[in-house]
Design a protein around this motif. Sequence first.
Motif, PDB file in Angstrom:
ATOM      1  N   ALA A  56       0.825  -1.203   0.000  1.00  0.00           N
ATOM      2  CA  ALA A  56       0.000   0.000   0.000  1.00  0.00           C
ATOM      3  C   ALA A  56       0.860   1.254   0.000  1.00  0.00           C
ATOM      4  CB  ALA A  56      -0.933  -0.014   1.216  1.00  0.00           C
ATOM      5  N   THR A  57       1.961   1.240   0.759  1.00  0.00           N
ATOM      6  CA  THR A  57       2.834   2.413   0.843  1.00  0.00           C
ATOM      7  C   THR A  57       3.404   2.754  -0.515  1.00  0.00           C
ATOM      8  OG1 THR A  57       3.431   1.887   3.119  1.00  0.00           O
ATOM      9  CG2 THR A  57       4.878   3.385   1.930  1.00  0.00           C
ATOM     10  N   ALA A 104     -11.154   0.404   7.754  1.00  0.00           N
ATOM     11  CA  ALA A 104     -11.436  -0.806   8.529  1.00  0.00           C
ATOM     12  C   ALA A 104     -11.398  -2.053   7.657  1.00  0.00           C
ATOM     13  CB  ALA A 104     -12.795  -0.681   9.209  1.00  0.00           C
ATOM     14  N   THR A 105     -11.775  -1.893   6.398  1.00  0.00           N
ATOM     15  CA  THR A 105     -11.842  -3.050   5.491  1.00  0.00           C
ATOM     16  C   THR A 105     -10.560  -3.262   4.701  1.00  0.00           C
ATOM     17  OG1 THR A 105     -14.226  -2.657   5.227  1.00  0.00           O
ATOM     18  CG2 THR A 105     -13.159  -4.103   3.608  1.00  0.00           C
ATOM     19  N   LEU A 106      -9.932  -2.146   4.258  1.00  0.00           N
ATOM     20  CA  LEU A 106      -8.804  -2.238   3.330  1.00  0.00           C
ATOM     21  C   LEU A 106      -7.471  -1.761   3.915  1.00  0.00           C
ATOM     22  CD1 LEU A 106     -10.666  -0.712   0.238  1.00  0.00           C
ATOM     23  CD2 LEU A 106     -10.458  -3.139   0.858  1.00  0.00           C
ATOM     24  N   THR A 107      -7.426  -1.342   5.149  1.00  0.00           N
ATOM     25  CA  THR A 107      -6.287  -0.746   5.853  1.00  0.00           C
ATOM     26  C   THR A 107      -6.252   0.749   5.574  1.00  0.00           C
ATOM     27  OG1 THR A 107      -4.523  -0.887   4.197  1.00  0.00           O
ATOM     28  CG2 THR A 107      -4.952  -2.865   5.540  1.00  0.00           C
ATOM     29  N   LYS A 125      -3.956  -1.671  -6.918  1.00  0.00           N
ATOM     30  CA  LYS A 125      -5.004  -2.648  -7.231  1.00  0.00           C
ATOM     31  C   LYS A 125      -4.737  -3.961  -6.507  1.00  0.00           C
ATOM     32  CE  LYS A 125      -7.381  -4.863 -11.123  1.00  0.00           C
ATOM     33  NZ  LYS A 125      -7.518  -4.916 -12.605  1.00  0.00           N
ATOM     34  N   ALA A 126      -3.477  -4.399  -6.531  1.00  0.00           N
ATOM     35  CA  ALA A 126      -3.110  -5.641  -5.839  1.00  0.00           C
ATOM     36  C   ALA A 126      -3.328  -5.510  -4.333  1.00  0.00           C
ATOM     37  CB  ALA A 126      -1.653  -5.999  -6.131  1.00  0.00           C
ATOM     38  N   ALA A 127      -3.005  -4.319  -3.789  1.00  0.00           N
ATOM     39  CA  ALA A 127      -3.166  -4.097  -2.354  1.00  0.00           C
ATOM     40  C   ALA A 127      -4.639  -4.136  -1.958  1.00  0.00           C
ATOM     41  CB  ALA A 127      -2.546  -2.749  -1.965  1.00  0.00           C
ATOM     42  N   VAL A 128      -5.506  -3.561  -2.802  1.00  0.00           N
ATOM     43  CA  VAL A 128      -6.942  -3.592  -2.528  1.00  0.00           C
ATOM     44  C   VAL A 128      -7.453  -5.028  -2.515  1.00  0.00           C
ATOM     45  CG1 VAL A 128      -9.214  -3.006  -3.455  1.00  0.00           C
ATOM     46  CG2 VAL A 128      -7.403  -1.279  -3.410  1.00  0.00           C
ATOM     47  N   LEU A 129      -7.094  -5.799  -3.529  1.00  0.00           N
ATOM     48  CA  LEU A 129      -7.562  -7.182  -3.626  1.00  0.00           C
ATOM     49  C   LEU A 129      -6.995  -8.045  -2.490  1.00  0.00           C
ATOM     50  CD1 LEU A 129      -7.366  -7.691  -7.492  1.00  0.00           C
ATOM     51  CD2 LEU A 129      -9.423  -7.388  -6.078  1.00  0.00           C
ATOM     52  N   GLU A 130      -5.759  -7.763  -2.110  1.00  0.00           N
ATOM     53  CA  GLU A 130      -5.161  -8.511  -0.993  1.00  0.00           C
ATOM     54  C   GLU A 130      -5.883  -8.195   0.313  1.00  0.00           C
ATOM     55  OE1 GLU A 130      -0.838  -9.107   1.290  1.00  0.00           O
ATOM     56  OE2 GLU A 130      -1.024  -7.788  -0.442  1.00  0.00           O
ATOM     57  N   ALA A 131      -6.231  -6.920   0.504  1.00  0.00           N
ATOM     58  CA  ALA A 131      -6.945  -6.520   1.718  1.00  0.00           C
ATOM     59  C   ALA A 131      -8.328  -7.165   1.773  1.00  0.00           C
ATOM     60  CB  ALA A 131      -7.071  -5.005   1.781  1.00  0.00           C
ATOM     61  N   SER A 135      -9.758  -9.705   4.615  1.00  0.00           N
ATOM     62  CA  SER A 135     -11.036  -9.491   5.297  1.00  0.00           C
ATOM     63  C   SER A 135     -11.932 -10.715   5.188  1.00  0.00           C
ATOM     64  CB  SER A 135     -11.754  -8.267   4.709  1.00  0.00           C
ATOM     65  OG  SER A 135     -11.069  -7.072   5.022  1.00  0.00           O
ATOM     66  N   ARG A 136     -11.923 -11.354   4.034  1.00  0.00           N
ATOM     67  CA  ARG A 136     -12.752 -12.549   3.858  1.00  0.00           C
ATOM     68  C   ARG A 136     -12.210 -13.724   4.663  1.00  0.00           C
ATOM     69  NH1 ARG A 136     -14.541 -13.822  -2.139  1.00  0.00           N
ATOM     70  NH2 ARG A 136     -16.064 -15.008  -0.908  1.00  0.00           N
TER      71      ARG A 136
END
Length: 265
Positions: A56-57, A104-107, A125-131, A135-136
């Motif tokens: 994410a950074t 809360a959901t994605l960091t 995009k990868a960070a969103v999908l990983e988050a 969560s799941r």
Amino acid sequence: MTGVTAVHRALECLAEERETISVRNAALETFAQRVRTIPAARPTAHQAQQAATPTATQAIQVRGTSPAASNDRCAAVRTAFDDTIGHHSANGCEDDSRFEAMAATLTEDVAAALAADTGWTPPLKAAVLEAVSTSRQELAVRREIIQQERTTFEAAITEIDEIIGWLQATADESFLQCGFEALQAKHERLETYRERLETRLSRRQAQLTGSAARGESSGPRYRSVVESLYASGPARYPLLSTTTRLYSICSGCQRTVRAHLARRV
């Protein structure tokens, strides 16, 4: 002690939580599907070298080659979030509540990158999908605990209902009119109930000290998840409180029976 206890009410709480998890998991899946359809801006060779490891950074720092188009895609991701996950938020989709929900959901890093329009890059995009995947996974752990709790509580309720039923059926009996053998039978039954309740208390304590995931030493503790499940209920630990109270009632009844037995000897 009535037939409806904190344990009975906890089953209702578990059913509600299971439905909540199902709805949220479906929302996360839908959000992930929409995110996958939003193409990320291709970074330059230098940017690709910087973003070798998608975090994410780095996603916040690295911009795409077409900022305007990329920012539109960040807006599309936010809209997808509002339509799916944010749609179930009681606070709606105002900027502040949206950021809190996304954090809360994605960091927080990912939420900040999306909110600041830093560019919809492959790392982001990868960070969103990983988050979303994380969560799941957390929901899966919670769902497993709910199933374990339901199994535990259903077995406990069968035993608790039996004991409460016997206590209520004998509540109006006069010990003075009971013979020695009848009193002795009551004493032995109460002793059996006490032993069974002690065993259940010990098993519950052991269950609460375990990890959330079976066979795993890391991850959330079972106790912390249980505390959050029943936080809004009348008892923080419904099974422990009900069992302890019932044990105390059986002990008191047994002392009374023992006193009557002593007078007959």
